[in-house]
Design an enzyme around this catalytic site. Sequence first.
Site, PDB file in Angstrom:
ATOM      1  CG  HIS A 204     -16.711   3.022  -7.835  1.00 46.27           C
ATOM      2  ND1 HIS A 204     -17.590   2.581  -6.862  1.00 46.27           N
ATOM      3  CD2 HIS A 204     -17.513   4.108  -8.736  1.00 46.27           C
ATOM      4  CE1 HIS A 204     -18.776   3.217  -6.870  1.00 46.27           C
ATOM      5  NE2 HIS A 204     -18.691   4.041  -8.385  1.00 46.27           N
ATOM      6  CG  ASP A 354     -20.481   7.850 -13.281  1.00 48.10           C
ATOM      7  OD1 ASP A 354     -19.836   6.777 -13.120  1.00 48.10           O
ATOM      8  OD2 ASP A 354     -20.892   8.559 -12.071  1.00 48.10           O
ATOM      9  CB  ALA A 404     -31.241  -2.146  -5.598  1.00 46.12           C
TER      10      ALA A 404
END
Length: 480
Positions: A204, A354, A404
């Site tokens: 981020h 996003d 994942a």
Amino acid sequence: MSLLLSLSLPLSLSLSLPLFYFLTLFFRLFPSFYLPFLFFLSLSRSLALSLSLCPSLFLCRAFKINELKTEVTNRLAMLEKRVELEGMKVVEIEKCRSDIKKLREEMASRNNRLVTCHFLDDNKKLTPRRDVPSYPKYHLSQETVEALRQPTFDVWQWEPNEMLSCLEHMYHDLDLVKDFNMNPITLKRWLLCIHDNYRMNPFHNFRHCFCVTQMMYSMICLCSLQETFTQVDILILMTAAVCHDLDHPGYNNMYQINARTELAVRYNDISPLENHHCAIAFQIFSQPDCNIFSTFDPEAFKQIRQGIITLILATDMARHGEILDSFKHKVDSFDFTDEEHVTCLKMVLIKCCDISNEVRPMEVAEPWADCLLEEYFMQSDREKAEGLPVAPFMDREKVTKPTAQIGFIKFVLIPMFETVMKLFPQIEDVMVQPLRESRDRYEELKQIDDAMNELSVCGMLKHLKPFNAEHTCQTHKGWF
């Protein structure tokens, strides 16, 4: 007084009569001086007597006294120097202790309240830390201009100043600067300030901000959104993408809530990070030098503010199911004139952007997966150290990159992009198909990992129990 007269007798024997009377009168007036004077007189008598009896002895003692005095002086000088050096050491030690104390306090503060909104109290960081560049506007080549419009754009090839120039180009290219009469210098300052208010997290960070905004720009161009949306909607989409993760601390909402951080307390456990991103964004806009909305009247600004807040809050993945379900109910009969429909679509669009890394080519997407896992592992390590709950998908001991990514692509990304594809079929080849290919590639990697794990376990069993290892492997094959 009688005591004074009695003590005067030895004095009278050694002094002349006039001097005796004078001293008697003086000591009557100032009796406190009598005993010191008497002691001095006695000492002088003893000294004179010693000198008369043995002058050589006296001189010898005098020389010894001088030697002693010299030695004492030298030792005193050495002691003073040593004290001075020791004093300097003490000062240095105290300074080190002070520095260590400050460092420990800072670390403790970060441990206890890691994600406090320190930028809220530091207005200096809400303005650019450097002035607008004096050099001419960075000239983008035609090749770069065309590549910027594509989801395949390689976001790893650009330095911060170049990414800022690309963002600036997007606002000009979409006619947002011209249509809303923005000051180009204010746009530059605002983008600089945005850059300075993203932290250096593994994932981020400012490059992620640029990545999301570039994908939004790509979707606007690919889906011809300027033909169906108002320019105000386009401005809201782009600006929300730029601001959506401002001052992200690198630890997600679940950590904030479980650790009871200042952000979680301030926002009552309701999307604490997303609320913080909004707060920072509008604190930046409150600076006149960074307010790209200065030409809007109060009512128009209120509409833009509400639109940006709505979109940034939609990026909280805790609301993913709610937002996607709402969009699914509208997509088959979507109405671009219905404000509620358009708002829901904008929320889904920013969500797509996003989490759109796997839409990009493998060589661009895979480093982002590594960065995200690194940030996850940092959080789970911290949660273990603080005795907080740890999500299995963030635990370095339980998750692998293939496991994942497979679940995320299959159950989050593909369903959302396929729903948007119903409204914009043109995204299938350039967005949905790459997601399917990415899913297949990670499933192949998982099969390879599983096979390697099985061979590894069988090898261990053969080493421990050579007589029945193969039988054991066949019997427990389903475990792997």
